[in-house]
Design an enzyme around this catalytic site. Structure first.
Site: not given
Ligand code: RFL
Ligand code: PHB
Length: 392
Positions: A72, A201, A293, A297, A385
Protein backbone atom coordinates in the site's frame (compact mmCIF):
# COMPACT_ATOMS: atom_id res chain seq x y z
CA UNK A 1 19.35 -28.92 28.68
CA UNK A 2 21.63 -25.95 27.98
CA UNK A 3 21.55 -23.10 25.45
CA UNK A 4 22.89 -19.59 25.02
CA UNK A 5 19.57 -17.70 24.96
CA UNK A 6 16.31 -19.00 26.45
CA UNK A 7 13.42 -17.30 24.66
CA UNK A 8 10.07 -17.24 26.47
CA UNK A 9 7.12 -17.03 24.05
CA UNK A 10 6.72 -18.14 20.42
CA UNK A 11 4.74 -15.11 19.20
CA UNK A 12 6.24 -12.79 16.55
CA UNK A 13 8.91 -11.41 18.94
CA UNK A 14 10.10 -14.84 20.15
CA UNK A 15 10.20 -16.55 16.76
CA UNK A 16 11.76 -13.60 14.95
CA UNK A 17 14.45 -13.47 17.65
CA UNK A 18 15.13 -17.21 17.32
CA UNK A 19 15.64 -16.75 13.57
CA UNK A 20 17.84 -13.66 14.00
CA UNK A 21 20.03 -15.37 16.61
CA UNK A 22 20.32 -18.48 14.46
CA UNK A 23 21.52 -16.31 11.58
CA UNK A 24 24.14 -14.78 13.90
CA UNK A 25 25.32 -18.24 15.00
CA UNK A 26 23.82 -17.96 18.51
CA UNK A 27 21.92 -20.94 19.93
CA UNK A 28 18.47 -20.50 21.47
CA UNK A 29 15.55 -22.56 22.74
CA UNK A 30 12.01 -21.14 22.56
CA UNK A 31 9.54 -22.11 25.32
CA UNK A 32 5.86 -21.47 24.52
CA UNK A 33 3.04 -22.32 26.88
CA UNK A 34 0.28 -22.65 24.26
CA UNK A 35 -0.04 -24.95 21.25
CA UNK A 36 1.38 -23.98 17.89
CA UNK A 37 -2.07 -23.80 16.26
CA UNK A 38 -3.36 -21.51 18.99
CA UNK A 39 -0.50 -19.01 18.65
CA UNK A 40 -0.50 -19.06 14.85
CA UNK A 41 -4.29 -18.81 14.58
CA UNK A 42 -4.84 -15.63 16.60
CA UNK A 43 -6.29 -12.91 14.39
CA UNK A 44 -4.30 -9.80 15.11
CA UNK A 45 -2.10 -7.42 13.18
CA UNK A 46 -2.43 -6.74 9.48
CA UNK A 47 0.06 -4.05 8.50
CA UNK A 48 3.84 -4.49 8.20
CA UNK A 49 6.18 -1.53 8.12
CA UNK A 50 8.92 -1.60 5.49
CA UNK A 51 11.48 -2.51 8.16
CA UNK A 52 9.43 -5.56 9.22
CA UNK A 53 8.89 -6.66 5.61
CA UNK A 54 12.63 -6.24 4.94
CA UNK A 55 13.40 -8.33 8.04
CA UNK A 56 11.31 -11.25 6.75
CA UNK A 57 13.10 -11.05 3.39
CA UNK A 58 16.55 -10.90 5.02
CA UNK A 59 15.69 -14.00 7.07
CA UNK A 60 14.78 -15.84 3.86
CA UNK A 61 11.09 -16.05 4.80
CA UNK A 62 9.71 -13.23 2.69
CA UNK A 63 8.73 -15.29 -0.34
CA UNK A 64 5.02 -15.73 0.37
CA UNK A 65 4.70 -12.16 1.69
CA UNK A 66 6.21 -10.89 -1.58
CA UNK A 67 3.73 -12.94 -3.62
CA UNK A 68 0.61 -12.55 -1.52
CA UNK A 69 1.15 -9.37 0.55
CA UNK A 70 -0.53 -6.20 -0.68
CA UNK A 71 1.81 -3.22 -0.97
CA UNK A 72 0.00 0.00 0.00
CA UNK A 73 1.43 3.35 -1.03
CA UNK A 74 -1.06 5.33 1.04
CA UNK A 75 -4.02 5.26 3.41
CA UNK A 76 -7.30 7.14 3.76
CA UNK A 77 -9.14 9.13 6.37
CA UNK A 78 -12.93 9.29 6.14
CA UNK A 79 -14.25 12.40 7.80
CA UNK A 80 -17.18 14.69 7.11
CA UNK A 81 -18.57 12.22 4.56
CA UNK A 82 -15.49 12.48 2.37
CA UNK A 83 -12.45 10.30 1.81
CA UNK A 84 -9.05 12.00 2.11
CA UNK A 85 -5.95 10.16 0.91
CA UNK A 86 -2.55 10.33 2.64
CA UNK A 87 0.06 9.44 0.02
CA UNK A 88 2.85 7.71 2.02
CA UNK A 89 5.03 7.19 -0.98
CA UNK A 90 4.97 10.78 -2.24
CA UNK A 91 5.28 12.25 1.27
CA UNK A 92 8.16 10.08 2.50
CA UNK A 93 10.30 9.59 -0.60
CA UNK A 94 8.96 6.18 -1.58
CA UNK A 95 8.11 4.36 1.65
CA UNK A 96 5.21 1.91 1.65
CA UNK A 97 3.61 -0.66 4.00
CA UNK A 98 2.62 -4.26 3.29
CA UNK A 99 -0.76 -5.70 4.26
CA UNK A 100 -0.03 -9.28 5.33
CA UNK A 101 -1.75 -10.86 8.34
CA UNK A 102 0.05 -11.76 11.55
CA UNK A 103 -1.24 -15.34 11.20
CA UNK A 104 0.52 -15.56 7.81
CA UNK A 105 3.74 -14.20 9.34
CA UNK A 106 3.46 -16.82 12.09
CA UNK A 107 2.87 -19.62 9.56
CA UNK A 108 6.00 -18.57 7.63
CA UNK A 109 8.11 -18.27 10.81
CA UNK A 110 7.01 -21.70 12.07
CA UNK A 111 7.52 -23.45 8.71
CA UNK A 112 11.02 -22.04 8.42
CA UNK A 113 11.84 -22.88 12.07
CA UNK A 114 10.85 -26.50 11.27
CA UNK A 115 13.01 -26.55 8.16
CA UNK A 116 16.04 -25.21 10.03
CA UNK A 117 15.43 -27.41 13.05
CA UNK A 118 15.18 -24.48 15.47
CA UNK A 119 14.15 -25.81 18.89
CA UNK A 120 10.68 -24.46 19.71
CA UNK A 121 8.89 -26.25 22.56
CA UNK A 122 5.11 -25.76 22.52
CA UNK A 123 3.14 -26.73 25.64
CA UNK A 124 5.89 -25.60 28.06
CA UNK A 125 3.82 -24.76 31.15
CA UNK A 126 4.49 -23.14 34.53
CA UNK A 127 7.60 -21.36 33.27
CA UNK A 128 9.71 -19.86 36.06
CA UNK A 129 12.84 -17.73 35.62
CA UNK A 130 15.70 -18.05 38.13
CA UNK A 131 18.96 -16.28 39.01
CA UNK A 132 18.41 -13.57 36.41
CA UNK A 133 20.82 -11.26 38.22
CA UNK A 134 23.69 -13.77 37.96
CA UNK A 135 25.82 -14.95 35.03
CA UNK A 136 24.07 -18.36 35.15
CA UNK A 137 20.32 -17.87 34.88
CA UNK A 138 18.06 -20.85 34.29
CA UNK A 139 14.46 -21.57 33.42
CA UNK A 140 12.19 -24.25 34.83
CA UNK A 141 9.04 -25.48 33.07
CA UNK A 142 6.63 -28.40 32.91
CA UNK A 143 6.56 -30.42 29.71
CA UNK A 144 4.51 -33.60 29.29
CA UNK A 145 3.95 -33.72 33.02
CA UNK A 146 7.65 -33.53 33.96
CA UNK A 147 9.44 -30.52 35.52
CA UNK A 148 12.48 -29.62 33.36
CA UNK A 149 15.39 -27.22 33.53
CA UNK A 150 16.98 -25.10 30.80
CA UNK A 151 20.35 -23.55 31.66
CA UNK A 152 21.30 -20.47 29.66
CA UNK A 153 23.38 -17.31 29.51
CA UNK A 154 20.53 -14.90 28.73
CA UNK A 155 16.74 -14.94 28.90
CA UNK A 156 14.63 -13.08 26.33
CA UNK A 157 11.16 -12.27 27.69
CA UNK A 158 9.01 -12.35 24.52
CA UNK A 159 5.94 -13.62 26.35
CA UNK A 160 3.48 -10.81 25.71
CA UNK A 161 1.59 -8.53 28.08
CA UNK A 162 0.44 -11.29 30.48
CA UNK A 163 3.72 -13.25 30.57
CA UNK A 164 6.06 -14.14 33.43
CA UNK A 165 9.16 -12.27 32.28
CA UNK A 166 8.17 -8.72 33.19
CA UNK A 167 6.68 -10.03 36.44
CA UNK A 168 10.12 -11.51 37.32
CA UNK A 169 11.68 -8.04 37.53
CA UNK A 170 11.58 -6.65 41.09
CA UNK A 171 8.91 -3.98 41.54
CA UNK A 172 11.55 -1.63 42.98
CA UNK A 173 13.37 -1.66 39.60
CA UNK A 174 10.45 -1.50 37.19
CA UNK A 175 8.56 1.67 36.34
CA UNK A 176 5.36 1.34 34.35
CA UNK A 177 3.32 3.91 32.46
CA UNK A 178 -0.23 3.18 31.42
CA UNK A 179 -3.26 4.73 29.77
CA UNK A 180 -6.47 2.75 29.40
CA UNK A 181 -8.96 4.07 26.83
CA UNK A 182 -12.69 4.20 27.60
CA UNK A 183 -13.72 2.00 24.64
CA UNK A 184 -12.78 -1.16 22.72
CA UNK A 185 -12.55 -2.33 19.12
CA UNK A 186 -14.96 -4.89 17.76
CA UNK A 187 -13.27 -6.70 14.85
CA UNK A 188 -14.79 -8.96 12.18
CA UNK A 189 -13.31 -11.02 9.38
CA UNK A 190 -15.45 -11.86 6.36
CA UNK A 191 -14.86 -13.50 3.01
CA UNK A 192 -15.91 -10.42 1.02
CA UNK A 193 -13.85 -8.08 -1.19
CA UNK A 194 -12.54 -4.95 0.61
CA UNK A 195 -14.54 -1.78 0.05
CA UNK A 196 -11.40 0.05 -1.07
CA UNK A 197 -7.97 -1.01 -2.34
CA UNK A 198 -6.35 0.77 0.65
CA UNK A 199 -7.28 1.07 4.34
CA UNK A 200 -9.82 3.63 5.53
CA UNK A 201 -9.66 5.13 9.05
CA UNK A 202 -13.03 6.78 9.74
CA UNK A 203 -13.75 9.50 12.31
CA UNK A 204 -17.53 9.64 12.77
CA UNK A 205 -19.82 11.10 15.42
CA UNK A 206 -21.02 7.55 16.21
CA UNK A 207 -17.40 6.49 16.77
CA UNK A 208 -14.30 5.26 14.94
CA UNK A 209 -14.33 2.63 12.18
CA UNK A 210 -11.53 0.99 10.19
CA UNK A 211 -11.86 -0.81 6.86
CA UNK A 212 -8.88 -3.14 6.47
CA UNK A 213 -8.24 -6.39 4.64
CA UNK A 214 -6.26 -9.60 4.52
CA UNK A 215 -6.43 -10.16 0.75
CA UNK A 216 -8.41 -9.05 -2.29
CA UNK A 217 -11.21 -11.39 -1.21
CA UNK A 218 -11.05 -11.16 2.58
CA UNK A 219 -11.95 -8.04 4.60
CA UNK A 220 -11.20 -7.03 8.16
CA UNK A 221 -13.40 -4.34 9.70
CA UNK A 222 -13.19 -2.74 13.14
CA UNK A 223 -15.61 -0.43 14.94
CA UNK A 224 -15.20 1.42 18.21
CA UNK A 225 -17.55 -0.11 20.80
CA UNK A 226 -18.33 0.29 24.49
CA UNK A 227 -16.16 -1.59 26.96
CA UNK A 228 -19.29 -3.21 28.37
CA UNK A 229 -20.35 -4.58 24.95
CA UNK A 230 -20.23 -8.32 24.36
CA UNK A 231 -19.71 -10.04 21.02
CA UNK A 232 -23.26 -11.47 21.31
CA UNK A 233 -24.62 -7.90 21.30
CA UNK A 234 -23.32 -7.44 17.77
CA UNK A 235 -25.16 -9.45 15.12
CA UNK A 236 -23.54 -9.37 11.67
CA UNK A 237 -26.34 -7.11 10.43
CA UNK A 238 -25.75 -4.64 13.24
CA UNK A 239 -21.98 -4.62 12.53
CA UNK A 240 -22.46 -4.03 8.79
CA UNK A 241 -25.05 -1.26 9.36
CA UNK A 242 -22.67 0.51 11.72
CA UNK A 243 -19.64 0.07 9.44
CA UNK A 244 -21.57 1.55 6.51
CA UNK A 245 -22.78 4.57 8.46
CA UNK A 246 -19.39 5.32 9.99
CA UNK A 247 -17.46 5.04 6.71
CA UNK A 248 -19.62 7.88 5.39
CA UNK A 249 -21.75 8.52 2.31
CA UNK A 250 -18.77 8.36 -0.04
CA UNK A 251 -17.87 4.68 0.59
CA UNK A 252 -20.44 3.27 3.04
CA UNK A 253 -22.92 2.27 0.32
CA UNK A 254 -20.22 0.25 -1.52
CA UNK A 255 -19.42 -2.06 1.43
CA UNK A 256 -19.93 -5.71 0.43
CA UNK A 257 -21.62 -7.57 3.30
CA UNK A 258 -21.27 -11.25 4.15
CA UNK A 259 -21.24 -13.61 7.13
CA UNK A 260 -18.38 -12.96 9.54
CA UNK A 261 -16.24 -15.97 10.50
CA UNK A 262 -14.36 -14.23 13.32
CA UNK A 263 -15.69 -11.63 15.70
CA UNK A 264 -13.93 -10.36 18.82
CA UNK A 265 -13.65 -7.34 21.10
CA UNK A 266 -10.27 -5.97 22.22
CA UNK A 267 -9.74 -3.25 24.84
CA UNK A 268 -7.36 -0.41 23.95
CA UNK A 269 -4.39 0.42 26.10
CA UNK A 270 -1.04 2.26 26.03
CA UNK A 271 1.59 0.74 28.31
CA UNK A 272 5.37 0.94 28.72
CA UNK A 273 7.61 -0.83 31.25
CA UNK A 274 11.07 0.59 31.90
CA UNK A 275 13.81 -0.56 31.79
CA UNK A 276 13.55 -3.36 29.24
CA UNK A 277 16.42 -5.20 30.90
CA UNK A 278 17.17 -6.57 34.34
CA UNK A 279 20.41 -8.47 34.83
CA UNK A 280 20.44 -11.21 32.20
CA UNK A 281 16.75 -10.78 31.31
CA UNK A 282 15.78 -8.71 28.27
CA UNK A 283 12.17 -7.85 27.41
CA UNK A 284 10.93 -7.46 23.83
CA UNK A 285 7.54 -6.83 22.19
CA UNK A 286 4.24 -6.79 24.07
CA UNK A 287 6.03 -8.04 27.23
CA UNK A 288 7.44 -4.51 27.56
CA UNK A 289 4.88 -2.30 25.84
CA UNK A 290 1.38 -2.15 24.39
CA UNK A 291 0.00 0.36 21.89
CA UNK A 292 -3.62 0.90 20.87
CA UNK A 293 -3.96 -0.70 17.41
CA UNK A 294 -4.85 2.57 15.65
CA UNK A 295 -1.29 3.10 14.41
CA UNK A 296 -0.74 -0.58 13.46
CA UNK A 297 2.49 -0.58 15.47
CA UNK A 298 2.40 -3.58 17.89
CA UNK A 299 3.84 -6.30 15.70
CA UNK A 300 6.25 -3.86 14.09
CA UNK A 301 7.61 -2.77 17.48
CA UNK A 302 8.12 -6.42 18.41
CA UNK A 303 10.16 -6.83 15.21
CA UNK A 304 12.32 -3.75 15.76
CA UNK A 305 12.93 -4.64 19.44
CA UNK A 306 14.31 -8.05 18.49
CA UNK A 307 16.42 -6.58 15.69
CA UNK A 308 18.09 -4.40 18.35
CA UNK A 309 18.30 -7.23 20.88
CA UNK A 310 19.88 -9.63 18.40
CA UNK A 311 22.42 -6.96 17.44
CA UNK A 312 23.31 -6.44 21.12
CA UNK A 313 23.69 -10.18 21.75
CA UNK A 314 25.73 -10.67 18.57
CA UNK A 315 28.01 -7.81 19.60
CA UNK A 316 28.41 -9.37 23.06
CA UNK A 317 29.33 -12.81 21.72
CA UNK A 318 31.74 -11.29 19.18
CA UNK A 319 33.53 -8.91 21.57
CA UNK A 320 32.64 -10.15 25.09
CA UNK A 321 31.84 -6.51 25.83
CA UNK A 322 28.72 -5.52 27.81
CA UNK A 323 28.39 -2.18 26.01
CA UNK A 324 25.73 -3.08 23.47
CA UNK A 325 23.76 -5.07 26.05
CA UNK A 326 23.86 -2.06 28.39
CA UNK A 327 22.49 0.16 25.63
CA UNK A 328 19.64 -2.13 24.52
CA UNK A 329 16.94 -0.79 26.83
CA UNK A 330 17.56 2.91 26.13
CA UNK A 331 17.91 2.30 22.41
CA UNK A 332 14.70 0.28 22.17
CA UNK A 333 12.72 2.63 24.42
CA UNK A 334 13.67 5.68 22.34
CA UNK A 335 11.84 4.13 19.37
CA UNK A 336 9.06 2.59 21.48
CA UNK A 337 8.05 5.96 22.97
CA UNK A 338 7.79 7.54 19.52
CA UNK A 339 5.47 4.74 18.40
CA UNK A 340 3.53 5.12 21.67
CA UNK A 341 3.13 8.82 20.97
CA UNK A 342 1.94 8.24 17.41
CA UNK A 343 -0.52 5.48 18.37
CA UNK A 344 -1.94 7.60 21.21
CA UNK A 345 -2.23 10.65 18.97
CA UNK A 346 -3.91 8.77 16.12
CA UNK A 347 -6.33 7.22 18.62
CA UNK A 348 -7.18 10.62 20.15
CA UNK A 349 -7.69 12.09 16.67
CA UNK A 350 -10.08 9.48 15.36
CA UNK A 351 -12.18 8.18 18.29
CA UNK A 352 -15.22 9.50 20.08
CA UNK A 353 -14.50 10.02 23.78
CA UNK A 354 -17.58 9.59 25.96
CA UNK A 355 -16.47 12.27 28.41
CA UNK A 356 -15.71 14.87 25.73
CA UNK A 357 -17.80 17.99 25.58
CA UNK A 358 -18.24 20.31 22.63
CA UNK A 359 -14.81 21.89 23.07
CA UNK A 360 -12.81 18.67 22.64
CA UNK A 361 -14.94 17.70 19.65
CA UNK A 362 -14.26 21.04 17.95
CA UNK A 363 -10.52 20.74 18.64
CA UNK A 364 -10.53 17.25 17.07
CA UNK A 365 -12.35 18.59 14.01
CA UNK A 366 -9.92 21.51 13.73
CA UNK A 367 -6.97 19.14 13.85
CA UNK A 368 -8.44 16.87 11.16
CA UNK A 369 -9.17 19.91 9.01
CA UNK A 370 -5.60 21.11 9.50
CA UNK A 371 -4.03 17.75 8.67
CA UNK A 372 -6.10 17.27 5.57
CA UNK A 373 -5.18 20.71 4.27
CA UNK A 374 -1.49 20.76 5.22
CA UNK A 375 1.14 18.76 3.37
CA UNK A 376 3.55 19.23 6.29
CA UNK A 377 1.04 17.70 8.74
CA UNK A 378 0.34 14.82 6.36
CA UNK A 379 4.07 14.16 6.07
CA UNK A 380 4.33 13.82 9.86
CA UNK A 381 1.48 11.27 9.81
CA UNK A 382 2.96 9.38 6.84
CA UNK A 383 6.50 9.28 8.26
CA UNK A 384 5.27 7.80 11.54
CA UNK A 385 2.83 5.35 9.94
CA UNK A 386 5.38 3.78 7.58
CA UNK A 387 7.77 3.47 10.53
CA UNK A 388 10.63 5.53 11.91
CA UNK A 389 14.20 4.40 11.26
CA UNK A 390 16.10 2.33 13.81
CA UNK A 391 18.65 4.78 15.20
CA UNK A 392 22.12 3.68 16.33
P1 RFL B 1 2.41 -12.08 21.64
O1 RFL B 1 1.96 -12.14 20.21
O2 RFL B 1 1.41 -11.82 22.68
O3 RFL B 1 3.18 -13.44 21.94
C1 RFL B 1 3.59 -13.80 23.24
C2 RFL B 1 3.64 -15.29 23.34
O4 RFL B 1 4.13 -15.66 24.64
C3 RFL B 1 3.35 -16.74 25.12
N1 RFL B 1 3.41 -16.75 26.60
C4 RFL B 1 4.12 -17.63 27.32
N2 RFL B 1 4.92 -18.65 26.96
C5 RFL B 1 5.51 -19.37 27.96
N3 RFL B 1 5.32 -19.11 29.29
C6 RFL B 1 4.52 -18.10 29.68
N4 RFL B 1 4.33 -17.85 30.99
C7 RFL B 1 3.90 -17.30 28.69
N5 RFL B 1 3.05 -16.24 28.74
C8 RFL B 1 2.77 -15.92 27.47
C9 RFL B 1 1.95 -16.46 24.59
O5 RFL B 1 1.17 -17.65 24.55
C10 RFL B 1 2.26 -15.93 23.20
O6 RFL B 1 2.31 -16.95 22.22
O7 RFL B 1 3.55 -10.97 21.81
P2 RFL B 1 4.72 -10.49 20.81
O8 RFL B 1 5.45 -11.67 20.25
O9 RFL B 1 5.44 -9.43 21.54
O10 RFL B 1 3.95 -9.87 19.54
C11 RFL B 1 3.16 -8.71 19.68
C12 RFL B 1 2.03 -8.68 18.64
O11 RFL B 1 1.36 -9.93 18.65
C13 RFL B 1 1.05 -7.54 18.92
O12 RFL B 1 1.75 -6.37 19.27
C14 RFL B 1 0.17 -7.22 17.69
O13 RFL B 1 -0.72 -8.27 17.40
C15 RFL B 1 -0.62 -5.94 17.93
N6 RFL B 1 -1.54 -5.61 16.84
C16 RFL B 1 -1.09 -5.02 15.68
N7 RFL B 1 0.24 -4.83 15.49
C17 RFL B 1 0.69 -4.30 14.30
O14 RFL B 1 1.90 -4.13 14.14
N8 RFL B 1 -0.15 -3.96 13.27
C18 RFL B 1 -1.50 -4.14 13.39
O15 RFL B 1 -2.20 -3.88 12.42
C19 RFL B 1 -2.02 -4.66 14.64
N9 RFL B 1 -3.33 -4.85 14.80
C20 RFL B 1 -2.91 -5.85 17.01
C21 RFL B 1 -3.78 -5.44 15.95
C22 RFL B 1 -3.42 -6.47 18.14
C23 RFL B 1 -4.77 -6.67 18.28
N10 RFL B 1 -5.22 -7.32 19.46
C24 RFL B 1 -6.21 -8.31 19.50
C25 RFL B 1 -4.48 -7.15 20.69
C26 RFL B 1 -5.15 -5.63 16.06
C27 RFL B 1 -5.65 -6.22 17.24
C28 RFL B 1 -7.14 -6.36 17.32
C1 PHB C 1 -5.73 -4.98 10.71
O1 PHB C 1 -5.90 -5.18 9.49
O2 PHB C 1 -5.92 -5.87 11.55
C2 PHB C 1 -5.34 -3.62 11.16
C3 PHB C 1 -4.93 -2.68 10.25
C4 PHB C 1 -4.57 -1.41 10.67
C5 PHB C 1 -4.61 -1.11 12.01
C6 PHB C 1 -5.01 -2.06 12.94
C7 PHB C 1 -5.36 -3.34 12.52
O3 PHB C 1 -4.28 0.14 12.41
Amino acid sequence: MRTQVAIIGAGPAGLLLAHLLNKAGIASVVLEQRSRDYVAGRVRAGVLEQVTADLLVSLGIGERMRNEGLVHTGTNIAWGDRLHRIDFSALTGGSTVVVYGQSEVMADLNASADEMGLPVIFGAEQVQLHDLDTARPYVEYDFEGVRRRLDCEFVAGCDGFHGVARASIPASVLKTYEKVYPFGWLGVLAEVPPVNHELIYARHDRGFALASMRSKTRSRYYIQCDLSDRVEDWSDDRVWDEVCVRLGDDVGPSVVRGPSFEKSIAPLRSFVAEPMRWGRLFLAGDAAHIVPPTGAKGLNLAATDVIMLSQALADHYATRSERALDRYSDRALARVWKAERFSWWFTMLTHRFPEDGGFEHRIQSAELDYILSSEAAQRVLAENYVGLPIAD
